[in-house]
Design a protein around this motif. Structure first.
Motif, PDB file in Angstrom:
ATOM      1  N   GLN A 123      42.357  30.618  43.940  1.00 29.69           N
ATOM      2  CA  GLN A 123      41.787  31.642  44.820  1.00 29.69           C
ATOM      3  C   GLN A 123      41.096  31.049  46.042  1.00 29.69           C
ATOM      4  O   GLN A 123      40.868  31.752  47.027  1.00 29.69           O
ATOM      5  N   LYS A 165      45.497  38.511  41.525  1.00 32.55           N
ATOM      6  CA  LYS A 165      45.042  37.795  40.331  1.00 32.55           C
ATOM      7  C   LYS A 165      43.513  37.867  40.221  1.00 32.55           C
ATOM      8  O   LYS A 165      42.806  38.093  41.198  1.00 32.55           O
ATOM      9  N   VAL A 166      43.010  37.649  39.029  1.00 28.28           N
ATOM     10  CA  VAL A 166      41.598  37.421  38.684  1.00 28.28           C
ATOM     11  C   VAL A 166      40.741  38.682  38.808  1.00 28.28           C
ATOM     12  O   VAL A 166      40.070  39.082  37.858  1.00 28.28           O
ATOM     13  N   PHE A 167      40.729  39.315  39.979  1.00 29.49           N
ATOM     14  CA  PHE A 167      39.848  40.459  40.200  1.00 29.49           C
ATOM     15  C   PHE A 167      40.621  41.771  40.031  1.00 29.49           C
ATOM     16  O   PHE A 167      41.834  41.823  40.296  1.00 29.49           O
ATOM     17  N   ARG A 183      42.961  40.611  34.577  1.00 27.49           N
ATOM     18  CA  ARG A 183      42.190  40.957  35.783  1.00 27.49           C
ATOM     19  C   ARG A 183      41.496  42.308  35.646  1.00 27.49           C
ATOM     20  O   ARG A 183      40.354  42.473  36.071  1.00 27.49           O
ATOM     21  N   ASP A 184      42.178  43.295  35.048  1.00 26.03           N
ATOM     22  CA  ASP A 184      41.574  44.624  34.944  1.00 26.03           C
ATOM     23  C   ASP A 184      40.639  44.744  33.743  1.00 26.03           C
ATOM     24  O   ASP A 184      40.024  45.796  33.538  1.00 26.03           O
ATOM     25  N   VAL A 205      42.440  33.983  33.915  1.00 27.87           N
ATOM     26  CA  VAL A 205      42.511  35.444  33.975  1.00 27.87           C
ATOM     27  C   VAL A 205      43.874  35.899  34.474  1.00 27.87           C
ATOM     28  O   VAL A 205      44.520  36.756  33.886  1.00 27.87           O
ATOM     29  N   SER A 233      40.513  43.857  44.803  1.00 32.13           N
ATOM     30  CA  SER A 233      41.077  42.738  45.556  1.00 32.13           C
ATOM     31  C   SER A 233      41.967  43.208  46.692  1.00 32.13           C
ATOM     32  O   SER A 233      41.956  42.641  47.789  1.00 32.13           O
TER      33      SER A 233
END
Length: 481
Positions: free
Chosen positions: A212, A464-466, A432-433, A427, A471
């Motif tokens: 990221q 990704k991730v968030f 992510r969710d 993640v 995002s």
């Protein structure tokens, strides 16, 4: 799993983008034919696929920087990719993205045995790092199950661990410095060949950031002297809960094995049929390994065997030779491949307090009955890093969605008992969710503000991730600025 709609403006500029990439890289290092890009449409989370706009394979930090400058100027999302072994969709592309693969960045740059470090390019595989130093009786400690194939770049992105992380820690405990390229093409040197760096712990932010913040092209890693010896013991139990209680008691006793691995009956049966390691057909199996001199090993195993016997094992077997030790580990190292021969599965990655193992294993068994899907458990029990394998039929309509719901409930359970969503897989898109299950809105906002600093346009590793809504909103604002 929802993915963002591709940017139509980027797609329309594909010929120009490819031409610009070919100006900064050899043409053979730019893959843009739709048939050839399909080789990069997914990582090891194969349930989700999307061919990228293009793939580039740079050979140096400077080439990575040149590629990112082009993508930044063109507003093209970038997906960093190591060896593609991510089990969380960490390298899944979007249709408008350029994959930057680091597989050609595979050289050893420096080895210093006196100061116990090695500097490598980030595309080098995990196992080959040890291979570069083992002739001098050194090794690199993190050992993920995919270590034969996985790249150091991905290990850093996901903060990977492995069977021996109980004693030696995960990637962040063995990472001294990185060379990283930011989205606008700047080359940063962070940390280095020394114990710690002054100022903010940027290395701690980068390790585990899942691509990221930038693309790591070089890494300085801690190497260690090989121990005098190691010896495993195999312990079989009549239930998962009893095996979990034994693990908890070993940790409470203050003994520090180098590894404590757990396998349940479905996994034992699959691996025994596949590898024929000679495992007993019981409900749960522990592999506990200790290191040191013969005297140290005998003392530690004496304590461990005493604890194990207090839980009435169905089998207790100590390796008496190197060959027996290899056979004890054979099934465990074959587990994921063995399960893949009998069923489609999704491999989860959540971490819990060791004391919660008996309860969590019991509740996973109950959930398995409720969802009507089998589950096999094989994981690093010593540090509570669980890897339930949910079995499903990829060709049966609705089974994947059912599997995802089951997995989400397991991960929520991990958080509920005081653990977290991930131990070493990251993640990615998979969890992510679920981040809202572990982090309050203000916690996620602070994490996203860190990304704002490094990647204000939110072009690095999209979706990704968030949580996707947050995002994508950030990315739209960045592009509009």
């Amino acid at each position: 799993m929802e993915m963002p709609a591709p940017d139509a403006a980027v797609l329309s500029r594909k010929p120009r983008i490819v031409a610009r990439l070919q100006e900064v890289l050899p043409k053979s290092s730019v893959i843009h034919d739709e048939t050839e890009t399909r080789a990069y449409e997914c990582d090891a989370l194969t349930a989700y696929r999307c061919p990228p706009l293009a793939v580039v394979l740079p050979s140096s930090t400077e080439e990575v920087a040149a590629v990112l400058r082009v993508c930044h100027e063109e507003g093209v999302p970038v997906v960093p990719r190591g060896s593609g072994t991510s089990l969380a969709g960490g390298a899944l592309p979007t249709a408008d993205s350029v994959i930057v693969g680091v597989s050609k960045l595979n050289r050893v740059l420096e080895v210093d045995y006196d100061n116990r470090f090695i500097r490598v390019q980030s595309g080098r595989t995990n196992l080959s790092v040890t291979g570069a130093v083992e002739q001098e009786d050194f090794f690199y400690a993190p050992d993920p199950s995919s270590q034969l194939a996985c790249a150091i770049a991905g290990n850093i992105a996901m903060n990977s661990g492995g069977a021996h992380c109980l004693k030696y820690g995960v990637t962040t405990n063995n990472l001294l410095g990185v060379t990283m390229v930011t989205m606008d093409g700047r080359i940063l040197e962070i940390g280095g060949a020394h114990l710690d760096a002054a100022g903010y712990d940027l290395l701690g932010v980068i390790c585990g950031s899942e691509g990221q913040l930038g693309i790591v092209t070089e890494a300085t890693l801690r190497i260690l002297r090989k121990p005098e010896g190691a010896r495993p013991v195999l312990i079989g139990y009549s239930s998962n809960e009893v095996a979990g209680a034994c693990v908890s008691d070993i940790i409470k006793a203050g003994v520090l094995p180098v590894a404590i691995e757990f396998m349940d009956r479905p996994c034992i049966e699959a691996t025994e049929a596949f590898a024929k390691a000679g495992y007993p057909m019981c409900e749960a199996l522990l592999i506990v390994e200790v290191e040191g001199s013969d005297a140290e090993i005998d003392e530690q195993l004496g304590v461990i065997k005493q604890i194990a016997r207090a839980h009435d094992p169905v089998e207790l077997r100590e390796a008496q030779s190197e060959d027996e030790a290899k056979r004890i580990w054979l099934g465990r190292k074959s587990a994921f491949g063995a399960m893949g021969q009998i069923n489609d599965y999704m491999c989860l990655d959540g971490t819990i307090p060791v004391s919660a193992l008996p309860e969590v294993l019991r509740r996973i068994g109950e959930m398995s009955k409720d969802y009507g899907l089998g589950v096999a458990n094989v994981f690093h029990a010593g540090d509570g890093n669980m890897h339930p394998l949910i079995l499903f039929d990829a060709n049966k309509p609705g089974d994947l969605e059912l599997c995802e719901a089951f997995g989400a409930d397991i991960l929520k359970l991990c958080v509920e008992v005081g653990g977290c969503l991930t131990g070493e897989h990251g993640v990615g898109i998979e969890k992510r969710d679920l981040m809202v299950s572990q982090f309050a809105p203000q916690d996620l906002e602070i994490q996203m503000k860190v990304k704002d600093v490094f990647d204000p346009d939110w072009l690095l590793n999209p979706a990704k991730v968030f949580p996707l809504k947050a995002s994508e909103g950030r990315r739209r604002r960045g592009l509009a600025a």
